[in-house]
Design a protein around this motif. Sequence first.
Motif, PDB file in Angstrom:
ATOM      1  N   VAL A  80       1.309   6.221  15.880  1.00 46.10           N
ATOM      2  CA  VAL A  80       2.166   6.861  14.879  1.00 46.10           C
ATOM      3  C   VAL A  80       3.462   6.068  14.745  1.00 46.10           C
ATOM      4  O   VAL A  80       4.078   5.688  15.743  1.00 46.10           O
ATOM      5  CB  VAL A  80       2.472   8.320  15.264  1.00 46.10           C
ATOM      6  N   THR A  81       3.844   5.803  13.501  1.00 44.82           N
ATOM      7  CA  THR A  81       5.082   5.079  13.235  1.00 44.82           C
ATOM      8  C   THR A  81       5.706   5.622  11.949  1.00 44.82           C
ATOM      9  O   THR A  81       5.248   6.637  11.417  1.00 44.82           O
ATOM     10  CB  THR A  81       4.816   3.559  13.116  1.00 44.82           C
ATOM     11  N   LEU A  82       6.745   4.964  11.467  1.00 44.60           N
ATOM     12  CA  LEU A  82       7.446   5.417  10.259  1.00 44.60           C
ATOM     13  C   LEU A  82       7.087   4.530   9.075  1.00 44.60           C
ATOM     14  O   LEU A  82       6.934   3.315   9.198  1.00 44.60           O
ATOM     15  CB  LEU A  82       8.961   5.366  10.475  1.00 44.60           C
ATOM     16  N   SER A  83       6.988   5.177   7.904  1.00 46.93           N
ATOM     17  CA  SER A  83       6.789   4.425   6.669  1.00 46.93           C
ATOM     18  C   SER A  83       8.134   4.202   6.003  1.00 46.93           C
ATOM     19  O   SER A  83       9.174   4.680   6.467  1.00 46.93           O
ATOM     20  CB  SER A  83       5.852   5.189   5.726  1.00 46.93           C
ATOM     21  N   GLY A  84       8.114   3.498   4.875  1.00 49.02           N
ATOM     22  CA  GLY A  84       9.358   3.146   4.203  1.00 49.02           C
ATOM     23  C   GLY A  84      10.134   4.337   3.680  1.00 49.02           C
ATOM     24  O   GLY A  84      11.361   4.275   3.545  1.00 49.02           O
ATOM     25  N   ASP A  85       9.453   5.442   3.395  1.00 46.17           N
ATOM     26  CA  ASP A  85      10.147   6.618   2.883  1.00 46.17           C
ATOM     27  C   ASP A  85      10.566   7.576   3.989  1.00 46.17           C
ATOM     28  O   ASP A  85      10.959   8.717   3.727  1.00 46.17           O
ATOM     29  CB  ASP A  85       9.273   7.353   1.859  1.00 46.17           C
ATOM     30  N   GLY A  86      10.455   7.142   5.261  1.00 49.10           N
ATOM     31  CA  GLY A  86      10.905   7.958   6.375  1.00 49.10           C
ATOM     32  C   GLY A  86       9.895   8.942   6.903  1.00 49.10           C
ATOM     33  O   GLY A  86      10.202   9.699   7.827  1.00 49.10           O
TER      34      GLY A  86
ATOM     35  N   ASN B   6       0.844  -1.187   0.000  1.00 48.18           N
ATOM     36  CA  ASN B   6       0.000   0.000   0.000  1.00 48.18           C
ATOM     37  C   ASN B   6       0.886   1.245   0.000  1.00 48.18           C
ATOM     38  O   ASN B   6       2.117   1.130   0.045  1.00 48.18           O
ATOM     39  CB  ASN B   6      -0.964  -0.022   1.200  1.00 48.18           C
ATOM     40  N   PRO B   7       0.310   2.463  -0.072  1.00 48.55           N
ATOM     41  CA  PRO B   7       1.143   3.674  -0.170  1.00 48.55           C
ATOM     42  C   PRO B   7       2.122   3.875   0.975  1.00 48.55           C
ATOM     43  O   PRO B   7       3.080   4.635   0.839  1.00 48.55           O
ATOM     44  CB  PRO B   7       0.102   4.803  -0.206  1.00 48.55           C
ATOM     45  N   ASN B   8       1.914   3.203   2.123  1.00 49.47           N
ATOM     46  CA  ASN B   8       2.810   3.350   3.275  1.00 49.47           C
ATOM     47  C   ASN B   8       3.776   2.175   3.428  1.00 49.47           C
ATOM     48  O   ASN B   8       4.408   2.020   4.457  1.00 49.47           O
ATOM     49  CB  ASN B   8       1.991   3.500   4.567  1.00 49.47           C
ATOM     50  N   TYR B   9       3.883   1.333   2.392  1.00 47.80           N
ATOM     51  CA  TYR B   9       4.724   0.139   2.494  1.00 47.80           C
ATOM     52  C   TYR B   9       6.193   0.495   2.301  1.00 47.80           C
ATOM     53  O   TYR B   9       6.511   1.285   1.394  1.00 47.80           O
ATOM     54  CB  TYR B   9       4.296  -0.873   1.435  1.00 47.80           C
ATOM     55  N   PRO B  10       7.143  -0.088   3.055  1.00 48.76           N
ATOM     56  CA  PRO B  10       6.869  -0.863   4.275  1.00 48.76           C
ATOM     57  C   PRO B  10       6.602   0.064   5.445  1.00 48.76           C
ATOM     58  O   PRO B  10       6.998   1.231   5.423  1.00 48.76           O
ATOM     59  CB  PRO B  10       8.155  -1.648   4.463  1.00 48.76           C
ATOM     60  N   THR B  11       5.930  -0.436   6.465  1.00 48.07           N
ATOM     61  CA  THR B  11       5.598   0.354   7.646  1.00 48.07           C
ATOM     62  C   THR B  11       6.244  -0.269   8.866  1.00 48.07           C
ATOM     63  O   THR B  11       6.083  -1.467   9.117  1.00 48.07           O
ATOM     64  CB  THR B  11       4.069   0.428   7.844  1.00 48.07           C
ATOM     65  N   TYR B  12       6.966   0.553   9.610  1.00 46.36           N
ATOM     66  CA  TYR B  12       7.674   0.061  10.795  1.00 46.36           C
ATOM     67  C   TYR B  12       6.670  -0.447  11.821  1.00 46.36           C
ATOM     68  O   TYR B  12       5.724   0.249  12.197  1.00 46.36           O
ATOM     69  CB  TYR B  12       8.523   1.172  11.411  1.00 46.36           C
ATOM     70  N   GLY B  13       6.860  -1.700  12.272  1.00 44.12           N
ATOM     71  CA  GLY B  13       5.986  -2.298  13.275  1.00 44.12           C
ATOM     72  C   GLY B  13       4.977  -3.257  12.682  1.00 44.12           C
ATOM     73  O   GLY B  13       4.439  -4.112  13.384  1.00 44.12           O
ATOM     74  N   VAL B  14       4.693  -3.117  11.375  1.00 42.16           N
ATOM     75  CA  VAL B  14       3.764  -4.034  10.713  1.00 42.16           C
ATOM     76  C   VAL B  14       4.561  -5.225  10.213  1.00 42.16           C
ATOM     77  O   VAL B  14       5.283  -5.135   9.209  1.00 42.16           O
ATOM     78  CB  VAL B  14       3.023  -3.334   9.549  1.00 42.16           C
ATOM     79  N   LEU B  15       4.462  -6.330  10.923  1.00 41.73           N
ATOM     80  CA  LEU B  15       5.300  -7.495  10.614  1.00 41.73           C
ATOM     81  C   LEU B  15       4.654  -8.427   9.598  1.00 41.73           C
ATOM     82  O   LEU B  15       5.345  -9.061   8.805  1.00 41.73           O
ATOM     83  CB  LEU B  15       5.584  -8.264  11.912  1.00 41.73           C
ATOM     84  N   GLN B  16       3.327  -8.528   9.629  1.00 38.42           N
ATOM     85  CA  GLN B  16       2.644  -9.444   8.727  1.00 38.42           C
ATOM     86  C   GLN B  16       2.114  -8.685   7.518  1.00 38.42           C
ATOM     87  O   GLN B  16       1.174  -7.912   7.628  1.00 38.42           O
ATOM     88  CB  GLN B  16       1.486 -10.149   9.462  1.00 38.42           C
ATOM     89  N   HIS B  17       2.759  -8.870   6.384  1.00 37.33           N
ATOM     90  CA  HIS B  17       2.283  -8.255   5.147  1.00 37.33           C
ATOM     91  C   HIS B  17       1.567  -9.304   4.320  1.00 37.33           C
ATOM     92  O   HIS B  17       2.043 -10.427   4.167  1.00 37.33           O
ATOM     93  CB  HIS B  17       3.452  -7.674   4.347  1.00 37.33           C
ATOM     94  N   ASN B  18       0.421  -8.930   3.796  1.00 32.07           N
ATOM     95  CA  ASN B  18      -0.370  -9.868   3.015  1.00 32.07           C
ATOM     96  C   ASN B  18       0.320 -10.218   1.702  1.00 32.07           C
ATOM     97  O   ASN B  18       0.795  -9.330   0.982  1.00 32.07           O
ATOM     98  CB  ASN B  18      -1.748  -9.272   2.702  1.00 32.07           C
ATOM     99  N   LYS B  19       0.349 -11.487   1.395  1.00 35.78           N
ATOM    100  CA  LYS B  19       0.831 -11.937   0.105  1.00 35.78           C
ATOM    101  C   LYS B  19      -0.386 -12.170  -0.780  1.00 35.78           C
ATOM    102  O   LYS B  19      -1.305 -12.878  -0.420  1.00 35.78           O
ATOM    103  CB  LYS B  19       1.662 -13.216   0.241  1.00 35.78           C
TER     104      LYS B  19
END
Length: 343
Positions: free
Chosen positions: A145-151, A81-94
């Motif tokens: 609130v956390t960080l996305s892949g682009d900081g 999704n637009p926030n991928y990857p997201t810090y703390g979200v460990l399970q990403h849907n395949k």
Amino acid sequence: SCENVFVCSRDSDNYVELDQLCGGEEECEKETSVCHAARLTARPFLSPVKFKETIHLIHCLPGFEIRHDLFKLCNQETFKNPNYPTYGVLQHNKIRFPGQRVTCRYLFGELYVYLSCTDTCLEAECPLKPLTPTSCQKSPFKKIVTLSGDGLLTLVTKHRGEFHNDLFECSNKKCITYDKVCDLLNDCGDYTDEHGCVNNFQCRENMKFINRDKKCDGAFDCSDYSDECNEECNSYILSASPLKIFSWAMGIMAVGLNIAVVVRFMTSPSSTNSIAAVNKVFRILICTGDILTGIYLVSISVFDTLIIGNQYCKSQLEWLSGRFCAFLGVASTFGANISLYSM
């Protein structure tokens, strides 16, 4: 080689050719159950099916992938999704999705989101937008609130000890889950979850959403008739161009030629032979019936082309219940019966 065959089981050497699979004969112990599952998945459904951590879409469901002669192979990748990857979200849907681009006009909710955001839809764009710390202010979710892949800072929600970022932000700062996006319902409250979706049509008066394929289908699904009375439907009394040409041509010829024949009969010398006189009367009656039918065709053509035009949809009830339409119906029926019984 196991190409183009369905292997009955791992412990057996038996197999069935794909062109003979689901032919009604139980050649494998699992053939009936597999064919039944494949037929069930052929029906439209509103949400994908999840097996462990893999989400299977449309014909990538079990039972479909065996028919390589009907469907392209399915691809699998992590849904971004637009926030991928997201810090703390460990399970990403395949996601297992079609190996070729498909139409999304008949998909809703999660199916629509997953396919449009993996560039698998032919005509739909991804409705998702990046989340920010100020997003979802009007939602009851517990936001973190956390960080996305682009900081950049983004939001996640916590459910059963795991963090998730499967949210769609409405323009009014409300957030909803993917299954409520493009599902024909105003889940946001401001319609933004349905705007831009290629699978719906919005009625003008009550702002109700209906399936896209119900637009211009000849049936009124909107209370204001806007699904049929619009510029794209172009509703006429005579819808097809060949029918318009036929109605004009046959109507004019029926009126003109039969009037000429009647005038000729009326001005010709009277015969003293009674049989000839009776034949003449019957011929005049046949021409009169054809003239009435021609008047009906010409009148319909005039109203269709010059008077009502493409506004027929709006005036359909008035036209069908009007006196002139009733008169034309009586005239055409009377003319047809005169011609029939005179012959």
